[in-house]
Scaffold this motif. Structure first.
Motif, short mmCIF file in Angstrom:
data_model
loop_
_atom_site.label_atom_id
_atom_site.label_comp_id
_atom_site.label_asym_id
_atom_site.label_seq_id
_atom_site.Cartn_x
_atom_site.Cartn_y
_atom_site.Cartn_z
N ARG A 18 40.25 43.01 45.77
CA ARG A 18 40.02 43.91 44.39
C ARG A 18 40.36 43.80 43.11
O ARG A 18 39.39 42.91 42.53
N GLU A 19 42.08 44.19 43.02
CA GLU A 19 41.71 43.18 41.59
C GLU A 19 41.65 41.62 40.96
O GLU A 19 41.48 41.34 40.22
N ASP A 36 39.01 40.41 42.64
CA ASP A 36 38.06 39.89 42.62
C ASP A 36 36.66 40.73 41.09
O ASP A 36 36.65 40.64 40.39
N ARG A 37 38.07 41.46 40.30
CA ARG A 37 38.18 42.47 39.27
C ARG A 37 38.09 41.38 37.71
O ARG A 37 37.66 41.95 36.58
N GLY A 44 34.34 40.39 37.17
CA GLY A 44 33.47 41.49 37.28
C GLY A 44 32.46 40.97 37.53
O GLY A 44 31.54 42.22 37.23
N GLY A 47 32.19 40.61 41.64
CA GLY A 47 31.45 41.69 42.64
C GLY A 47 32.09 40.68 43.90
O GLY A 47 31.48 39.36 43.35
N ARG A 81 46.54 48.60 33.97
CA ARG A 81 44.92 49.70 33.39
C ARG A 81 45.53 50.64 32.57
O ARG A 81 44.72 51.00 31.99
#
Length: 65
Positions: free
Chosen positions: A12-13, A15-16, A19, A21, A58
């Motif tokens: 997930r990190e 893929d962020r 931006g 997905g 973050r």
């Protein structure tokens, strides 16, 4: 079990970053989970540390704004 959770969070990190997905994050998470499993406890510590640092950064950035 913990390795799968950390692998999902790492994916997930990663893929962020772009931006958008999608499938790339899931693939990276699955690959990182395999690598962490082969490294043993050290891999889990490194993966968990990566996710913790990203979450800390973050949170710190949202607090500064």
């Amino acid at each position: 079990m913990i390795g799968k959770i950390i692998g999902a969070l790492v994916g997930r990190e990663m893929d962020r970053r772009d931006g958008r997905g999608g499938l790339k994050g899931a693939a990276i998470g699955a690959l990182s989970m395999g690598a962490m499993r082969r490294m043993g406890p050290l891999g889990l510590i490194l993966g968990g540390g990566y996710v913790a640092k990203k979450a800390y950064d973050r949170r710190r950035q949202s607090r500064d704004i």
